[in-house]
Design a protein around this motif. Structure first.
Motif, mmCIF file in Angstrom:
data_model
loop_
_atom_site.group_PDB
_atom_site.id
_atom_site.type_symbol
_atom_site.label_atom_id
_atom_site.label_comp_id
_atom_site.label_asym_id
_atom_site.label_seq_id
_atom_site.Cartn_x
_atom_site.Cartn_y
_atom_site.Cartn_z
ATOM 1 N N GLN A 61 0.295 4.235 -2.679
ATOM 2 C CA GLN A 61 0.012 5.619 -2.299
ATOM 3 C C GLN A 61 1.084 6.567 -2.811
ATOM 4 O O GLN A 61 0.781 7.703 -3.216
ATOM 5 C CB GLN A 61 -0.121 5.733 -0.771
ATOM 6 C CG GLN A 61 -1.285 4.955 -0.184
ATOM 7 C CD GLN A 61 -2.620 5.314 -0.821
ATOM 8 O OE1 GLN A 61 -2.864 6.466 -1.176
ATOM 9 N NE2 GLN A 61 -3.502 4.332 -0.971
ATOM 10 N N ARG A 62 2.330 6.117 -2.808
ATOM 11 C CA ARG A 62 3.403 6.958 -3.333
ATOM 12 C C ARG A 62 3.238 7.163 -4.837
ATOM 13 O O ARG A 62 3.475 8.258 -5.352
ATOM 14 C CB ARG A 62 4.763 6.320 -3.031
ATOM 15 C CG ARG A 62 5.934 7.253 -3.368
ATOM 16 C CD ARG A 62 7.255 6.661 -2.946
ATOM 17 N NE ARG A 62 7.623 5.523 -3.761
ATOM 18 C CZ ARG A 62 8.814 4.918 -3.699
ATOM 19 N NH1 ARG A 62 9.730 5.336 -2.832
ATOM 20 N NH2 ARG A 62 9.088 3.883 -4.474
ATOM 21 N N ARG A 95 -12.259 4.651 -6.959
ATOM 22 C CA ARG A 95 -11.169 5.538 -6.546
ATOM 23 C C ARG A 95 -11.580 6.996 -6.634
ATOM 24 O O ARG A 95 -11.280 7.796 -5.736
ATOM 25 C CB ARG A 95 -9.927 5.288 -7.398
ATOM 26 C CG ARG A 95 -8.775 6.178 -6.952
ATOM 27 C CD ARG A 95 -7.538 6.065 -7.791
ATOM 28 N NE ARG A 95 -6.612 7.129 -7.433
ATOM 29 C CZ ARG A 95 -5.537 7.449 -8.121
ATOM 30 N NH1 ARG A 95 -5.223 6.772 -9.223
ATOM 31 N NH2 ARG A 95 -4.751 8.443 -7.726
ATOM 32 N N ARG A 127 -4.670 -5.161 -6.808
ATOM 33 C CA ARG A 127 -5.893 -4.350 -6.739
ATOM 34 C C ARG A 127 -7.135 -5.215 -6.883
ATOM 35 O O ARG A 127 -8.126 -5.038 -6.166
ATOM 36 C CB ARG A 127 -5.842 -3.294 -7.837
ATOM 37 C CG ARG A 127 -6.951 -2.281 -7.808
ATOM 38 C CD ARG A 127 -6.694 -1.188 -8.835
ATOM 39 N NE ARG A 127 -6.532 -1.741 -10.184
ATOM 40 C CZ ARG A 127 -6.041 -1.062 -11.215
ATOM 41 N NH1 ARG A 127 -5.668 0.193 -11.051
ATOM 42 N NH2 ARG A 127 -5.942 -1.615 -12.409
ATOM 43 N N GLU A 187 -11.614 9.642 -3.462
ATOM 44 C CA GLU A 187 -10.806 10.849 -3.399
ATOM 45 C C GLU A 187 -11.623 12.120 -3.603
ATOM 46 O O GLU A 187 -11.071 13.206 -3.769
ATOM 47 C CB GLU A 187 -9.688 10.761 -4.441
ATOM 48 C CG GLU A 187 -8.736 9.606 -4.158
ATOM 49 C CD GLU A 187 -7.559 9.543 -5.111
ATOM 50 O OE1 GLU A 187 -7.410 10.460 -5.943
ATOM 51 O OE2 GLU A 187 -6.781 8.581 -5.021
ATOM 52 N N ASP A 214 0.834 -1.200 0.000
ATOM 53 C CA ASP A 214 0.000 0.000 0.000
ATOM 54 C C ASP A 214 0.873 1.256 0.000
ATOM 55 O O ASP A 214 0.494 2.279 -0.578
ATOM 56 C CB ASP A 214 -0.922 -0.004 1.217
ATOM 57 C CG ASP A 214 -1.948 1.108 1.168
ATOM 58 O OD1 ASP A 214 -2.791 1.097 0.257
ATOM 59 O OD2 ASP A 214 -1.882 2.006 2.027
ATOM 60 N N GLU A 229 -2.058 5.722 -11.696
ATOM 61 C CA GLU A 229 -2.618 4.369 -11.715
ATOM 62 C C GLU A 229 -3.302 4.086 -13.049
ATOM 63 O O GLU A 229 -3.984 4.950 -13.604
ATOM 64 C CB GLU A 229 -3.617 4.220 -10.566
ATOM 65 C CG GLU A 229 -3.851 2.796 -10.130
ATOM 66 C CD GLU A 229 -4.604 2.715 -8.811
ATOM 67 O OE1 GLU A 229 -4.793 1.588 -8.321
ATOM 68 O OE2 GLU A 229 -5.007 3.769 -8.264
ATOM 69 N N ARG A 267 0.400 7.110 -6.513
ATOM 70 C CA ARG A 267 -0.715 8.041 -6.695
ATOM 71 C C ARG A 267 -0.289 9.477 -6.396
ATOM 72 O O ARG A 267 -0.640 10.408 -7.127
ATOM 73 C CB ARG A 267 -1.882 7.638 -5.798
ATOM 74 C CG ARG A 267 -2.587 6.366 -6.226
ATOM 75 C CD ARG A 267 -3.725 6.045 -5.281
ATOM 76 N NE ARG A 267 -4.519 4.909 -5.742
ATOM 77 C CZ ARG A 267 -5.603 4.448 -5.122
ATOM 78 N NH1 ARG A 267 -6.024 5.049 -4.014
ATOM 79 N NH2 ARG A 267 -6.267 3.421 -5.610
ATOM 80 N N ALA A 268 0.475 9.643 -5.317
ATOM 81 C CA ALA A 268 0.918 10.982 -4.945
ATOM 82 C C ALA A 268 1.841 11.571 -6.003
ATOM 83 O O ALA A 268 1.747 12.766 -6.330
ATOM 84 C CB ALA A 268 1.630 10.940 -3.590
#
Length: 442
Positions: free
Chosen positions: A22-23, A212, A307, A216, A18, A198, A25-26
């Motif tokens: 997350q990295r 998603r 996923r 968000e 995870d 992603e 996506r960021a």
């Protein structure tokens, strides 16, 4: 555990974590914001790709509830290494898209007099590219409507206006830009969507993209508001009782396939509910039989399977990569497990050990645990005389799979008297297998 296995397994766990998700996506979000862009979904359309043809027809409806702009790009065909088996890829994509299209309210049309869709030629493809390239900056509905009209003409081999030199050059420039962007963002396929780090390939992933966006705060919809099968002329059937005993399901799994690991328990449940005659036919992993998979493809498969497992509530991610000798040692026990009526249990126990439980399947102790978890006794299984023929068994299985036009796993073939065989590939198509079992049993 040998060092090579340990290194690969550690890398796989990290890539599937995870933290890395997350990295990623960021990073994607920061890259977009650095360009001064609001949230946007990129869509990569390949004019002669049947999956793109179907995706384009779904996008307008999806965009209406996604609340995020979708920007289209044109791209070219993936290069041969990304196709796995380039000699079979295009024919399989057409057949698979045609198999699912009626359930989506779409169609992959056939030329008059033909039994199956046939790929368009180079001149038709260039005409389609030239027709769509001027619309890349138009609103999405204009682009998708034209993509539908052009796609119908393309797949039906209708006469199309041939582009002049200027139009052809503009289309080539657009495709080069789309290819460059797609590659820079880490993908290789048409019919794909990208959002902030992603990737989502094909209509099967639209619900996950919507989830998603909702998570968000980019959509006020509910995941239940978008059903990809809502407009279908055929509704997927489910199995609620034992199917006709003349129906056979061939199942081709592998011990190193993350998609097989995601789908195996679902197949076990389907077999139990349907009481279908099962022909379990495991095969050697693709990379161990010469099927190519460049690093970007391997990374996408790993992240996508993680996923999918999470979305389905399947334990996944504590990897011990069985590549090489661990797979061979595992398969050497399969005939003995099969002879004792525990073939499916053994495959499931091995996949769980390698993809979910972190059991060292590279050691004797780890294999003993797998055998015990499958409900088998070690000495009886390891000393079974059928084990001597494991390599010939796997060779026979892979040849049967290739003859069916398939090369990846998990693959399936449904057969019954007086009907042509139905073949499909991937854990995404288990619903289609279930429909076929139910349909043939009515």
């Amino acid at each position: 555990m040998r060092m090579s296995t340990r290194i690969r397994s550690t890398a796989m766990r990290l890539l599937a974590s995870d933290f890395v998700l997350q990295r990623r996506r960021a990073k994607g979000r920061k890259q977009r914001e650095a360009q001064g862009l609001e949230p946007v979904v990129y869509y990569f359309h390949q004019v002669d790709d049947p999956y793109s043809f179907i995706m384009a027809q779904q996008l307008t409806r999806f965009a209406n509830i996604a609340s995020v702009p979708i920007k289209p790009f044109l791209v070219s065909d993936p290069t041969a290494p990304f196709k796995g088996d380039a000699s079979r890829f295009d024919a399989w994509a057409i057949a698979d898209a045609a198999n699912i299209a009626p359930f989506l309210g779409e169609t992959v049309p056939v030329t008059a007099g033909a039994d199956t869709p046939t790929p368009p030629g180079d001149s038709q493809r260039e005409a389609a590219q030239a027709a769509l390239s001027p619309l890349l900056d138009a609103d999405l509905s204009t682009f998708t409507a034209q993509a539908h009209r052009v796609g119908l003409a393309l797949w039906q081999h209708d006469a199309m206006t041939m582009p002049n030199h200027q139009d052809r050059a503009h289309a080539a420039t657009c495709i080069a830009a789309g290819d460059t962007l797609r590659e820079s963002l880490g993908h290789f396929q048409g019919g794909t969507l990208y959002f902030d780090g992603e990737w989502y390939w094909g209509v099967d992933r639209l619900p996950l993209l919507l989830a998603r966006l909702i998570e968000e705060g980019h959509s006020q919809a509910s995941v239940d508001d978008f059903d990809i099968y809502a407009a279908g002329s055929i509704k997927p059937l489910t199995v609620n009782a034992a199917v006709n005993r003349n129906i056979t399901l061939e199942y081709f799994p592998s011990l190193r396939s993350p998609y097989t690991a995601v789908g195996h328990s679902i197949i076990e449940d389907l077999v139990a509910r349907s009481s279908v005659t099962l022909n379990l036919r495991p095969v050697m992993p693709m990379l161990m039989r010469g099927v190519t998979a460049p690093q970007p493809k391997q990374r996408f498969i790993l992240s996508d399977s993680v996923r999918e497992a999470r979305a389905k509530g399947i334990a996944f991610g504590n990897f011990v990569d069985p590549f090489g000798e661990p797979v061979r040692r595992g398969f050497a026990l399969f005939p003995g497990a099969m002879a004792q009526g525990k073939g499916m249990a053994f495959i499931g126990a091995y996949l769980s050990a390698a993809f979910a439980e972190g059991i060292d399947i590279d050691s004797k102790r780890g294999l003993q645990q797998v055998v015990a978890n499958a409900g088998l006794e070690w000495q009886t299984t390891v000393n079974h005389p059928d084990n001597a023929d494991w390599q010939n068994l796997l060779d026979t299985n892979v040849n049967a799979m290739l003859q069916a036009g398939l090369w990846g796993v998990p693959s399936f073939r449904v057969s019954s008297p007086d009907e042509p065989d139905f073949c499909c590939w991937g854990q995404d198509r288990i619903w289609r297998v279930e429909h076929e079992l139910a349909r043939r049993s009515t």
